[in-house]
Motif scaffolding. Structure first.
Motif, PDB file in Angstrom:
ATOM      1  N   GLU A  22       0.830  -1.211   0.000  1.00 51.75           N
ATOM      2  CA  GLU A  22       0.000   0.000   0.000  1.00 51.75           C
ATOM      3  C   GLU A  22       0.860   1.255   0.000  1.00 51.75           C
ATOM      4  OE1 GLU A  22      -3.401   0.396  -0.281  1.00 51.75           O
ATOM      5  OE2 GLU A  22      -3.217  -1.716  -0.838  1.00 51.75           O
ATOM      6  N   TYR A  23       1.947   1.230   0.728  1.00 51.98           N
ATOM      7  CA  TYR A  23       2.870   2.365   0.764  1.00 51.98           C
ATOM      8  C   TYR A  23       3.385   2.679  -0.640  1.00 51.98           C
ATOM      9  CZ  TYR A  23       7.207   4.918   1.557  1.00 51.98           C
ATOM     10  OH  TYR A  23       8.218   5.838   1.502  1.00 51.98           O
ATOM     11  N   ASN A  24       3.646   1.657  -1.415  1.00 58.94           N
ATOM     12  CA  ASN A  24       4.161   1.858  -2.769  1.00 58.94           C
ATOM     13  C   ASN A  24       3.124   2.412  -3.730  1.00 58.94           C
ATOM     14  OD1 ASN A  24       6.949   1.218  -2.730  1.00 58.94           O
ATOM     15  ND2 ASN A  24       6.391  -0.892  -2.339  1.00 58.94           N
ATOM     16  N   THR A  25       1.857   2.465  -3.340  1.00 50.03           N
ATOM     17  CA  THR A  25       0.823   3.025  -4.212  1.00 50.03           C
ATOM     18  C   THR A  25       0.583   4.513  -3.970  1.00 50.03           C
ATOM     19  OG1 THR A  25      -1.007   2.518  -2.717  1.00 50.03           O
ATOM     20  CG2 THR A  25      -0.366   0.800  -4.294  1.00 50.03           C
ATOM     21  N   ILE A  26       1.171   5.083  -2.906  1.00 58.39           N
ATOM     22  CA  ILE A  26       0.946   6.495  -2.614  1.00 58.39           C
ATOM     23  C   ILE A  26       2.096   7.337  -3.128  1.00 58.39           C
ATOM     24  CG2 ILE A  26      -0.423   5.977  -0.553  1.00 58.39           C
ATOM     25  CD1 ILE A  26       2.012   6.810   1.126  1.00 58.39           C
ATOM     26  N   ASN A  27       1.892   8.636  -3.142  1.00 58.40           N
ATOM     27  CA  ASN A  27       2.949   9.570  -3.509  1.00 58.40           C
ATOM     28  C   ASN A  27       3.858   9.709  -2.293  1.00 58.40           C
ATOM     29  OD1 ASN A  27       4.555  11.541  -4.548  1.00 58.40           O
ATOM     30  ND2 ASN A  27       2.935  13.070  -4.750  1.00 58.40           N
TER      31      ASN A  27
END
Length: 86
Positions: free
Chosen positions: A21-26
């Motif tokens: 999930e962290y990798n999907t945010i800016n």
């Protein structure tokens, strides 16, 4: 900038979900520190870092989740941090 600390104690499914999930945010303003409180030989291959220089993973703190929590805080280089229990 913000650092998110994720202390982990053998809950690899949840910590991998957080990393994904962290990798999907800016994330250019947010760092992620995962501190694994389990046995390094058992956990090293189970946590996915997904080749990201904004994610730091520390293995082998076999002294418990609270020591992992304190170790993670000691690694913070930003003004603000947040602890995410998984």
């Amino acid at each position: 900038m913000l650092t998110i600390i994720v202390p982990n104690y053998f809950d690899y499914d949840r910590v991998n979900f957080v990393i994904e999930e962290y990798n999907t945010i800016n994330f250019h303003l947010v760092h992620l520190i995962v501190v694994d409180a389990g046995n390094e030989s058992e956990s090293c291959g189970k946590i996915k870092t997904l080749c990201n220089d904004k994610i730091q993973v520390f293995y082998g703190l076999s002294s418990g989740v609270y020591d992992a929590f304190n170790f993670g805080i000691a690694q913070v280089k930003t003004k603000y941090y947040m602890v995410l229990g998984v």
